[in-house]
Design an enzyme around this catalytic site. Structure first.
Site, PDB file in Angstrom:
ATOM      1  CG  ASP A 289     -12.665 -52.142  -3.495  1.00 14.35           C
ATOM      2  OD1 ASP A 289     -13.142 -52.520  -4.576  1.00 14.35           O
ATOM      3  OD2 ASP A 289     -12.576 -52.874  -2.494  1.00 14.35           O
TER       4      ASP A 289
ATOM      5  CE1 TYR B 144     -10.086 -52.374   1.814  1.00 13.25           C
ATOM      6  CE2 TYR B 144      -9.560 -52.752  -0.485  1.00 13.25           C
ATOM      7  CZ  TYR B 144     -10.482 -52.477   0.499  1.00 13.25           C
ATOM      8  OH  TYR B 144     -11.810 -52.315   0.169  1.00 13.25           O
TER       9      TYR B 144
ATOM     10  CG  ASP C 204     -17.483 -52.049  -6.898  1.00 15.74           C
ATOM     11  OD1 ASP C 204     -16.536 -52.195  -7.686  1.00 15.74           O
ATOM     12  OD2 ASP C 204     -17.906 -52.961  -6.169  1.00 15.74           O
TER      13      ASP C 204
ATOM     14  CE  LYS D 184     -13.696 -37.067   4.857  1.00 11.17           C
ATOM     15  NZ  LYS D 184     -14.873 -36.298   4.476  1.00 11.17           N
TER      16      LYS D 184
ATOM     17  CG  ASP E 130     -16.730 -36.867   1.939  1.00 16.29           C
ATOM     18  OD1 ASP E 130     -15.898 -36.234   1.253  1.00 16.29           O
ATOM     19  OD2 ASP E 130     -17.031 -36.533   3.101  1.00 16.29           O
TER      20      ASP E 130
END
Ligand code: NAI
Ligand code: MG
Length: 326
Positions: free
Chosen positions: A223, A120, A227, A167, A199
């Protein structure tokens, strides 16, 4: 000492749940002074700007901001506001509450999300037609800051498990630095921790959320994973968040302006009230924060409930029940 709180209700149900939070804060023995300011879709229509300079200034000068939700202008309002308060950490608890339906009732997770860089960073370009790039920025400074915040949060809030999501097997340089830095911070603090590929972590969080507590994440991973965890505890009406800066902070429910129910007076105020409890905690009112949290939790357990939780009570009924318990 009086703390000045900027109050930005925004649009839709933001205008319904924000007054509930102010009412509850005013009922507690804390020394807060509220300064109201406007932002969002309606403000854009009226003034030509979604986030007027005056609102920015109010948030900048306040000790903390309480933000409701805005509509389509969200990216033009909340992203700059997080910057205005200098927020480096986004704290997102996802907790299942007794008495409510949750996919995984044993869930008690807190995502500590890096809030300034990573994917971001905003550095995107079109190199040539049909080819666009994004620069993923990771700095040692921001990685250290978020890791230190995460370990400190776990210690202060009694979480034994700290997991660093990354990652680094693929993004060797950027997540390599994020991971290395977090590991160094853990060693310096002599803290226990685990690391997890983000992941695989997404899968494990769904199957065994009880194995995790505080999860320290790069920006995009935080983020998405938060969620995902929100889905485990059942409902956007329950999830608070904090954007923490060095001298300032902003507290907001995770949900948006909910145009489908706005104006009906049935929005669940719990997410906003839990956000207000996080604000109290941040301003070092731990007892009042706990009192507020317990009153909201008791109301969630015993009712009344808004329609999203299967009840037929309104925002004001739930707020009144919380005030009673306080
Ligand atoms: P949303 O969070 O507004 O609503 C999603 C669903 O959850 C809706 O069915 C809504 O009724 C329900 N819901 C959300 N909060 C609730 C509450 N407190 N009580 C009961 N039910 C609740 O997300 P959506 O629909 O994707 O976006 C609506 C608008 O909100 C969009 O314009 C979007 O840009 C904006 N938005 C703003 C955010 C912010 O201001 N930080 C964050 C997310 C979305
Ligand atoms: Mg998101």
């Amino acid at each position: 000492m009086t703390h000045e709180i900027a109050v930005i209700p925004g649009d839709g149900i933001g205008r319904e749940v924000t007054p509930a939070a102010v009412e509850v804060l005013e009922a507690l023995p804390v020394d807060l002074e509220f300064v109201h300011a406007e932002a969002g879709d309606a403000t854009l229509e009226e003034t030509g700007e979604a986030l007027p300079a005056e609102t920015r200034a109010v948030a900048e000068e306040a000790d903390a901001t309480l933000f409701g939700a805005v509509g389509e202008t969200a990216a033009d309002v909340i992203l700059p506001l997080r910057e205005v308060v200098g927020s480096f950490a986004n704290v997102r608890p996802a907790r299942a509450y007794p008495g409510l339906d949750a996919v995984k009732p044993e869930t008690d997770l807190v995502f500590i999300r890096e809030n300034t860089e990573g994917v971001y960073s905003g550095i995107e370009s079109e190199i040539t037609e049909g080819v666009r790039t994004l620069t993923r920025v990771v700095t040692e400074e921001a990685s250290r800051e978020i890791a230190e915040y995460g370990f400190r949060y776990a210690q202060r809030n009694g979480y034994d498990d700290v997991t660093v999501a990354h990652k680094a097997n693929v993004m060797r340089e950027t997540d390599g630095l994020f991971l290395e830095t977090a590991e160094r911070v853990a060693e310096e603090r002599d803290a226990d921790y685990d690391t997890a590929l983000m992941d695989a972590l997404a899968m494990h969080l769904i199957i065994h959320p009880e194995d995790y507590g505080v999860v320290v994440c790069p920006n995009l991973a935080g983020d998405m994973l938060s969620d995902l965890a929100a889905g485990l505890v059942g409902g956007l009406g329950l999830l608070p968040s904090a954007n923490i800066g060095h001298e300032n902070a902003l507290f907001e429910p995770v949900h948006g302006s909910a145009p489908d129910i706005a104006g009906q007076g049935v929005a669940n105020p719990a997410a906003m009230l839990f956000s207000a409890a996080m604000l109290l905690e941040h301003l070092e009112y731990p007892d009042e924060a706990a009192r507020l949290r317990e009153a909201v939790e008791a109301t969630l357990a015993e009712g009344p409930h808004t329609p999203d939780l299967g009840g037929d009570a309104g925002t004001e009924d739930v707020t009144a029940a919380v005030l009673d318990r306080l």
